[in-house]
Write a protein that holds these residues in place. Structure first.
Motif, PDB file in Angstrom:
ATOM      1  N   GLY A   1      -3.816 -36.160  -3.526  1.00 50.63           N
ATOM      2  CA  GLY A   1      -3.538 -35.094  -4.497  1.00 50.63           C
ATOM      3  C   GLY A   1      -2.228 -34.765  -4.581  1.00 50.63           C
ATOM      4  O   GLY A   1      -1.471 -33.728  -4.954  1.00 50.63           O
ATOM      5  N   LEU A   2      -1.425 -36.108  -4.901  1.00 50.86           N
ATOM      6  CA  LEU A   2       0.068 -36.163  -5.141  1.00 50.86           C
ATOM      7  C   LEU A   2       0.663 -35.243  -6.294  1.00 50.86           C
ATOM      8  O   LEU A   2       1.264 -34.426  -6.225  1.00 50.86           O
ATOM      9  N   SER A   3      -0.065 -35.651  -7.518  1.00 49.52           N
ATOM     10  CA  SER A   3       0.379 -35.153  -8.704  1.00 49.52           C
ATOM     11  C   SER A   3      -0.071 -33.644  -8.890  1.00 49.52           C
ATOM     12  O   SER A   3       0.733 -32.854  -9.255  1.00 49.52           O
ATOM     13  N   ARG A   4      -1.340 -33.453  -8.389  1.00 50.19           N
ATOM     14  CA  ARG A   4      -1.694 -31.845  -8.309  1.00 50.19           C
ATOM     15  C   ARG A   4      -0.833 -31.106  -7.576  1.00 50.19           C
ATOM     16  O   ARG A   4      -0.501 -29.968  -7.954  1.00 50.19           O
ATOM     17  N   ASN A   5      -0.417 -31.597  -6.307  1.00 51.85           N
ATOM     18  CA  ASN A   5       0.020 -30.666  -5.557  1.00 51.85           C
ATOM     19  C   ASN A   5       1.562 -30.606  -5.718  1.00 51.85           C
ATOM     20  O   ASN A   5       2.282 -29.580  -5.363  1.00 51.85           O
ATOM     21  N   LEU A   6       2.258 -31.355  -6.686  1.00 49.92           N
ATOM     22  CA  LEU A   6       3.544 -31.381  -7.085  1.00 49.92           C
ATOM     23  C   LEU A   6       3.491 -30.287  -8.259  1.00 49.92           C
ATOM     24  O   LEU A   6       4.524 -29.671  -8.244  1.00 49.92           O
TER      25      LEU A   6
END
Length: 189
Positions: A122-127
């Motif tokens: 979930g890198l992009s979502r959590n960023l």
């Protein structure tokens, strides 16, 4: 009935011999071609294993799909066998295979935040939602989880411009592949 002349018998024997030699050439070339294809495939598999062994913690993307093996016809009797690294893996592995390119990726530190492929979950979502924050310093970028309660769980990944040691020498891999290929051909034939 007249006996065939010596010249006619020799011509008939020559034609029969030529026909047998052509049949033998076709059978043998198929056998040799199959042997070369099998040997090349085995060498490709061995090279994949060697690369996977030398990469620390390889994921399926690296371990299973790193090499391709192609056989192409280059004429009636000529075949070309090619073993190489796919473009996507080349970008990923270039830092450890005989290149001077520095590593420029976020390298996960905590396995808790990675999926089975080694990617950060979930890198992009959590960023976007602020759960993960990138802290940029002069030579490093640190990815931090702001929602984590324990200090040990905050650090997710680090991007550090550093040259990784070259664990794989393409020249040595190539040399061993040629030796393996020749040995496999001898074993199969």
């Amino acid at each position: 009935m007249a006996k065939p002349s010596m010249k006619d018998r020799n011509a008939a024997n020559l034609a029969r011999t030529m026909k047998q030699m052509e049949r033998w050439r076709i059978e043998t070339s198929d056998t040799v071609e199959d042997a070369m294809f099998k040997a090349g495939k085995l060498v490709s598999i061995n090279m994949q294993k060697e690369i996977a062994r030398k990469v620390d913690g390889p994921i399926n993307f690296t371990a299973k799909n790193a090499l391709y093996y192609i056989k192409e016809k280059k004429g009636i009797y000529a075949r070309e066998y090619r073993i190489g690294i796919k473009d996507a893996q080349d970008l990923y592995l270039s830092a450890i295979i005989d290149r001077k390119k520095p590593t420029d990726k976020l390298i996960p530190v905590n396995p808790k935040y990675t999926d089975k492929n080694g990617n950060i979950k979930g890198l992009s979502r959590n960023l976007k939602n602020g759960a993960y924050v990138k802290v940029v310093q002069a030579t490093e970028t640190i990815l931090i989880n702001t929602k984590a309660k324990k200090r040990e769980d905050r650090l997710i990944a680090i991007r550090k411009l550093s040259k990784r040691p070259h664990k794989i020498s393409w020249d040595k891999l190539e040399e061993s592949a040629v030796k393996q290929f020749n040995q496999k051909i001898k074993d199969i034939l």
